[in-house]
Design an enzyme around this catalytic site. Sequence first.
Site, PDB file in Angstrom:
ATOM      1  N   ARG A 189       0.787  -1.237   0.024  1.00 30.81           N
ATOM      2  CA  ARG A 189      -0.023   0.109   0.011  1.00 30.81           C
ATOM      3  C   ARG A 189       0.606   1.194  -0.132  1.00 30.81           C
ATOM      4  O   ARG A 189       1.296   1.919   0.997  1.00 30.81           O
ATOM      5  CB  ARG A 189      -1.056   0.053   1.399  1.00 30.81           C
ATOM      6  CG  ARG A 189      -2.073   1.184   1.223  1.00 30.81           C
ATOM      7  CD  ARG A 189      -2.602   1.187   2.492  1.00 30.81           C
ATOM      8  NE  ARG A 189      -3.685   2.363   2.450  1.00 30.81           N
ATOM      9  CZ  ARG A 189      -3.220   3.670   2.490  1.00 30.81           C
ATOM     10  NH1 ARG A 189      -2.034   3.700   2.763  1.00 30.81           N
ATOM     11  NH2 ARG A 189      -4.164   4.723   2.387  1.00 30.81           N
ATOM     12  N   LEU A 191       1.023   5.118  -1.562  1.00 30.79           N
ATOM     13  CA  LEU A 191       0.314   6.137  -2.172  1.00 30.79           C
ATOM     14  C   LEU A 191       1.082   6.473  -3.614  1.00 30.79           C
ATOM     15  O   LEU A 191       2.473   6.626  -3.518  1.00 30.79           O
ATOM     16  CB  LEU A 191       0.014   7.357  -1.220  1.00 30.79           C
ATOM     17  CG  LEU A 191      -0.778   6.900  -0.320  1.00 30.79           C
ATOM     18  CD1 LEU A 191      -1.211   8.206   0.786  1.00 30.79           C
ATOM     19  CD2 LEU A 191      -2.246   6.261  -0.713  1.00 30.79           C
ATOM     20  N   ASP A 287      -6.723   2.977  11.397  1.00 34.23           N
ATOM     21  CA  ASP A 287      -5.418   3.774  11.024  1.00 34.23           C
ATOM     22  C   ASP A 287      -5.446   4.914  12.119  1.00 34.23           C
ATOM     23  O   ASP A 287      -5.944   4.702  13.025  1.00 34.23           O
ATOM     24  CB  ASP A 287      -5.652   4.259   9.693  1.00 34.23           C
ATOM     25  CG  ASP A 287      -4.353   4.437   8.785  1.00 34.23           C
ATOM     26  OD1 ASP A 287      -3.583   5.202   9.401  1.00 34.23           O
ATOM     27  OD2 ASP A 287      -4.309   3.605   7.831  1.00 34.23           O
TER      28      ASP A 287
END
Length: 493
Positions: A189, A191, A287
């Site tokens: 993951r 960005l 998160d």
Amino acid sequence: MSFKDLRSFISHLEECGELKRVSYPVDPYLEMTEIADRVLRAGGPALLFEQPKGHSMPVLANLFGTPKRVAMALGKEDPLALRDVGELLAFLKEPEPPRGFKDAIAKIPMFKQALNMPPKTVSRAPCQEVVMTGDDVDLTKLPIQHCWPGDVAPLVTWGLTITKGPRQKRQNLGIYRQQLLGKNKLIMRWLSHRGGALDFRDFQEKHPGENYPVVVALGSDPVTILGAVTPVPDSMSEYAFAGLLRGERTEVVKALSCDLEVPATSEIILEGYIAPGEMAEEGPYGDHTGYYNETDSFPVFTVTHISHRKDAIYHSTYTGRPPDEPAMLGVALNEVFVPILRKQYPEIVDFYLPPEGCSYRMAVISIRKQYPGHAKRVMMGAWSFLRQFMYTKFIVVVDEDVNCRDWQDVIWAITTRMDPTRDTVMIDNTPIDYLDFASPVAGLGSKMGLDATNKWEGETNREWGTPIVMDEAVKRRVDDIWDELGIEQSPTL
């Protein structure tokens, strides 16, 4: 004091009473998170879970759970001393030309030190003492933490992802969470603006259809780990920066499956590739915002090799509503940012990222105001100067007489020195944290600046208020007679 590997840092923390060994069996599924969270919120020690249920490998948690331990990892005893690191980074980002011959001579050691810290390549390394390939590769044997009840799967959290793009001369180190997908599969993951994703994009453009080599290092030495989350100049590798802080070159070794170089003293190394077009749905996960994030599609990392030290230690963390470990890192690294910002904007007195603002979503800046509109210039500068602040949603600017780290002071300034219409800056369609579900579009939202400074001529037509301040002689007189007054406790002033 510097630390060549994670184990030497663990030993030092234990000697200082900053690490607790937990011999009682604890489950990586939820239990570790609950224990670590309680300890962190109490300002407690790092934790070494020696018997994680179902696994033989111990788990290290809360390593950077206080600003003090972050400072200790970088060879400092006090978080405020991290401003020395910021001064070094400010110099490396924008070296000042010598002001004369004597100044040039004085700067030689710093230039020499910076140039003499490339990583040192070794032929054999502790991180490759045990090697597994083929069917022996099984990520489920690692005690990967499952942090929250709504998390979809266990999550690798503290891995240093090592990549290299065709446009870069140096490797990139980044920390990206990785969802366990199978015995040899993780979801990477990253960005789109992060270094690893940019390297991958550039590689795909130059080598379409080819697998992209990636390595993940777990349990590296503390300076190298923190080097991956500090604003290192683009022209400098995190390995070189770690060497500068350590005062000794970072030892690296060539990966077993590709040409990437990995920290030689790491506890665990995962090697493999990302195949073009292989994507998977990632999340949801709890998160640092205190919420579960949305799901989205990210590249799949196929692991072909696992190597590790004998008696390896698995380094892990959790993220949740602040305070959590990333928030504590933010508090400590706040001191690194201050000199960097002052280098560009000398009028800045102090800078604060309140941990309850999820590490970086809100900033408060105090300045020596010099002209009308000055606060707005500082806002724009902070948003654009460092990549770390591109996701900062709110910036409050106050005068130097306001303690930007004291909410009572800041709220007083906002409510007495601001007009909501005149002194609020709104900017639409700016980069926003992908995890910020409050933004109307994923990755794109607005920013707000609050000018809570005293207003100058040109900013207001009103006569401005004068703060109430007691006469100093009277304050000293009351200090002298306080004990005679029979009042039990003096208020904190």
